[in-house]
Motif scaffolding. Structure first.
Motif, PDB file in Angstrom:
ATOM      1  N   UNK A 270       0.521   2.393 -17.263  1.00 22.86           N
ATOM      2  CA  UNK A 270      -1.558   3.235 -17.115  1.00 22.86           C
ATOM      3  C   UNK A 270      -2.010   2.670 -16.495  1.00 22.86           C
ATOM      4  N   UNK A 271      -2.120   0.852 -16.814  1.00 27.04           N
ATOM      5  CA  UNK A 271      -2.356   0.502 -15.746  1.00 27.04           C
ATOM      6  C   UNK A 271      -1.849   0.319 -14.290  1.00 27.04           C
ATOM      7  N   UNK A 272      -1.023   0.433 -13.847  1.00 22.83           N
ATOM      8  CA  UNK A 272      -0.988   0.604 -12.197  1.00 22.83           C
ATOM      9  C   UNK A 272      -1.370   2.078 -11.596  1.00 22.83           C
ATOM     10  N   UNK A 273      -1.240   3.145 -13.076  1.00 19.28           N
ATOM     11  CA  UNK A 273      -2.202   4.260 -12.076  1.00 19.28           C
ATOM     12  C   UNK A 273      -3.762   3.656 -12.618  1.00 19.28           C
ATOM     13  N   UNK A 274      -3.874   3.075 -13.190  1.00 19.08           N
ATOM     14  CA  UNK A 274      -5.652   3.392 -13.290  1.00 19.08           C
ATOM     15  C   UNK A 274      -5.672   1.627 -11.946  1.00 19.08           C
ATOM     16  N   UNK A 275      -5.620   0.601 -11.904  1.00 14.69           N
ATOM     17  CA  UNK A 275      -6.207   0.288 -10.932  1.00 14.69           C
ATOM     18  C   UNK A 275      -5.466   0.885  -9.274  1.00 14.69           C
ATOM     19  N   UNK A 276      -4.608   2.013  -8.986  1.00 15.97           N
ATOM     20  CA  UNK A 276      -4.732   2.976  -7.866  1.00 15.97           C
ATOM     21  C   UNK A 276      -5.786   3.374  -8.053  1.00 15.97           C
TER      22      UNK A 276
ATOM     23  N   UNK B 171      16.965   1.803  -4.337  1.00 16.71           N
ATOM     24  CA  UNK B 171      18.931   1.996  -3.724  1.00 16.71           C
ATOM     25  C   UNK B 171      18.120   1.420  -2.217  1.00 16.71           C
ATOM     26  N   UNK B 172      17.379   1.031  -1.645  1.00 12.22           N
ATOM     27  CA  UNK B 172      17.169   1.705  -0.383  1.00 12.22           C
ATOM     28  C   UNK B 172      16.449  -0.256   0.184  1.00 12.22           C
ATOM     29  N   UNK B 173      16.180  -0.114   1.759  1.00 11.70           N
ATOM     30  CA  UNK B 173      15.217  -1.029   2.115  1.00 11.70           C
ATOM     31  C   UNK B 173      13.963  -0.550   1.832  1.00 11.70           C
ATOM     32  N   UNK B 174      12.794  -1.338   1.662  1.00  8.56           N
ATOM     33  CA  UNK B 174      11.728  -1.525   0.717  1.00  8.56           C
ATOM     34  C   UNK B 174      11.041  -2.450   1.863  1.00  8.56           C
ATOM     35  N   UNK B 175       9.437  -1.384   2.093  1.00  7.84           N
ATOM     36  CA  UNK B 175       8.302  -2.283   2.573  1.00  7.84           C
ATOM     37  C   UNK B 175       7.387  -2.781   1.759  1.00  7.84           C
ATOM     38  N   UNK B 176       6.662  -3.812   1.759  1.00  6.58           N
ATOM     39  CA  UNK B 176       5.447  -4.219   1.557  1.00  6.58           C
ATOM     40  C   UNK B 176       3.895  -2.961   1.990  1.00  6.58           C
ATOM     41  N   UNK B 177       3.991  -2.337   0.908  1.00  4.93           N
ATOM     42  CA  UNK B 177       2.586  -1.708   1.391  1.00  4.93           C
ATOM     43  C   UNK B 177       1.305  -2.623   0.819  1.00  4.93           C
ATOM     44  N   UNK B 178       0.805  -2.770   0.014  1.00  2.00           N
ATOM     45  CA  UNK B 178      -0.217  -3.497  -0.205  1.00  2.00           C
ATOM     46  C   UNK B 178       0.293  -4.702  -0.990  1.00  2.00           C
ATOM     47  N   UNK B 179      -0.205  -5.408  -1.236  1.00  2.00           N
ATOM     48  CA  UNK B 179      -0.901  -6.496  -2.354  1.00  2.00           C
ATOM     49  C   UNK B 179      -2.141  -6.442  -3.024  1.00  2.00           C
ATOM     50  N   UNK B 180      -1.804  -6.121  -4.300  1.00  5.04           N
ATOM     51  CA  UNK B 180      -3.767  -5.773  -4.855  1.00  5.04           C
ATOM     52  C   UNK B 180      -3.865  -6.680  -5.260  1.00  5.04           C
ATOM     53  N   UNK B 181      -2.843  -7.265  -6.126  1.00  6.40           N
ATOM     54  CA  UNK B 181      -3.572  -8.770  -6.616  1.00  6.40           C
ATOM     55  C   UNK B 181      -3.035  -9.617  -6.666  1.00  6.40           C
ATOM     56  N   UNK B 182      -3.207 -10.951  -6.834  1.00  8.38           N
ATOM     57  CA  UNK B 182      -2.385 -12.085  -6.030  1.00  8.38           C
ATOM     58  C   UNK B 182      -3.722 -12.924  -7.042  1.00  8.38           C
ATOM     59  N   UNK B 183      -3.618 -13.206  -8.791  1.00  2.70           N
ATOM     60  CA  UNK B 183      -4.167 -14.541  -9.482  1.00  2.70           C
ATOM     61  C   UNK B 183      -3.291 -15.939  -9.450  1.00  2.70           C
ATOM     62  N   UNK B 184      -4.456 -17.316  -8.638  1.00  2.00           N
ATOM     63  CA  UNK B 184      -3.727 -18.445  -8.548  1.00  2.00           C
ATOM     64  C   UNK B 184      -4.222 -18.346 -10.162  1.00  2.00           C
TER      65      UNK B 184
ATOM     66  N   UNK C 125      -8.742   2.363  -8.927  1.00  4.31           N
ATOM     67  CA  UNK C 125     -10.253   1.652  -8.810  1.00  4.31           C
ATOM     68  C   UNK C 125      -9.935   1.801  -7.290  1.00  4.31           C
ATOM     69  N   UNK C 126      -8.770   1.242  -7.080  1.00  2.00           N
ATOM     70  CA  UNK C 126      -8.911   1.540  -5.901  1.00  2.00           C
ATOM     71  C   UNK C 126      -8.718   2.384  -4.653  1.00  2.00           C
ATOM     72  N   UNK C 127      -8.859   3.227  -4.695  1.00  2.00           N
ATOM     73  CA  UNK C 127      -8.983   4.644  -3.595  1.00  2.00           C
ATOM     74  C   UNK C 127     -10.932   5.268  -4.188  1.00  2.00           C
ATOM     75  N   UNK C 128     -11.164   4.800  -5.482  1.00  2.00           N
ATOM     76  CA  UNK C 128     -12.486   4.557  -5.550  1.00  2.00           C
ATOM     77  C   UNK C 128     -13.626   4.165  -4.708  1.00  2.00           C
ATOM     78  N   UNK C 129     -12.378   2.619  -4.852  1.00  2.00           N
ATOM     79  CA  UNK C 129     -13.530   1.487  -4.212  1.00  2.00           C
ATOM     80  C   UNK C 129     -13.413   1.690  -2.680  1.00  2.00           C
ATOM     81  N   UNK C 130     -12.412   2.697  -1.903  1.00  2.00           N
ATOM     82  CA  UNK C 130     -11.958   2.794  -0.665  1.00  2.00           C
ATOM     83  C   UNK C 130     -13.049   3.746  -0.529  1.00  2.00           C
ATOM     84  N   UNK C 131     -13.242   4.703  -1.146  1.00  4.80           N
ATOM     85  CA  UNK C 131     -14.371   5.648  -0.398  1.00  4.80           C
ATOM     86  C   UNK C 131     -15.743   5.450  -1.184  1.00  4.80           C
TER      87      UNK C 131
END
Length: 183
Positions: free
Chosen positions: A142-148, A52-65, A150-156
């Motif tokens: 659950x997959x989104x939690x796991x992806x998040x 119910x609010x304005x939203x911005x794109x924070x990241x694009x985690x996966x784009x599989x063509x 993994x992303x945090x671990x990869x950055x660290x």
């Protein structure tokens, strides 16, 4: 007053668009950048509908063509909120292309956009939770939690101030890389 939790169906968005020659690249296929623009638009619509609010794109985690899209095909994008945090939402998007003469459909793309709700001053805004009604909903959340995670671990793991190339040289051996470190 904002709801505390929303049914996933309340925020789902579907758009369809006929692919025109002006959307194509030099190879005669639909340009990936054009599809990315449409993906960002539908992610915004879905996230804004949920929050119910304005939203911005924070990241694009996966784009599989997965498959090319042809001129003249009808592209349908289906967006759904897969996960919510305090102010963020992961929007899962499925892209299908249909040959409108034959009716043949193909799955062309899967994407995950992280969107953040903002108030009028640009501050992050709390969003409603999700009501999960079936195994698919639970799997996507659950997959989104796991992806998040993994992303945090990869950055660290690969943070430039803590990175030591010696620990990773062995994994480069079977790849097209020639190491010439300056001493």
């Amino acid at each position: 007053m904002q709801k505390q939790f929303k049914d996933i169906k309340e925020s789902q968005v579907v758009i369809s668009e006929l692919m025109l020659p002006s959307h194509s690249n030099f190879n005669g296929k639909i340009h990936g950048g054009y599809i990315l623009s449409l993906l960002d638009q539908i992610a915004f619509a879905c996230a804004s509908k949920h929050s119910g609010a304005y939203c911005v794109t924070a990241s694009v985690d996966t784009v599989d063509f997965l498959r090319p899209i042809e001129i003249g095909e009808l592209v349908t994008m289906k967006a759904s909120v897969n996960y919510v945090g305090r102010s963020s939402m992961v929007i899962g998007i499925r892209v299908e292309a249909e040959n409108i003469q034959t009716g043949a459909k193909k799955h062309c793309n899967s994407s995950y956009f992280t969107m953040v709700a903002k108030d009028d001053k640009g501050n992050s805004l709390a969003v409603p939770g999700l009501i999960l009604k079936n195994n698919d909903h639970i799997r996507r959340f659950a997959k989104s939690i796991k992806r998040k995670s993994m992303k945090t671990n990869r950055v660290q793991e690969f943070h430039e101030t803590d990175f030591s190339s010696e620990k990773y040289l062995h994994i480069l051996e079977d790849h097209k890389a020639k190491i010439q470190l300056n001493s």
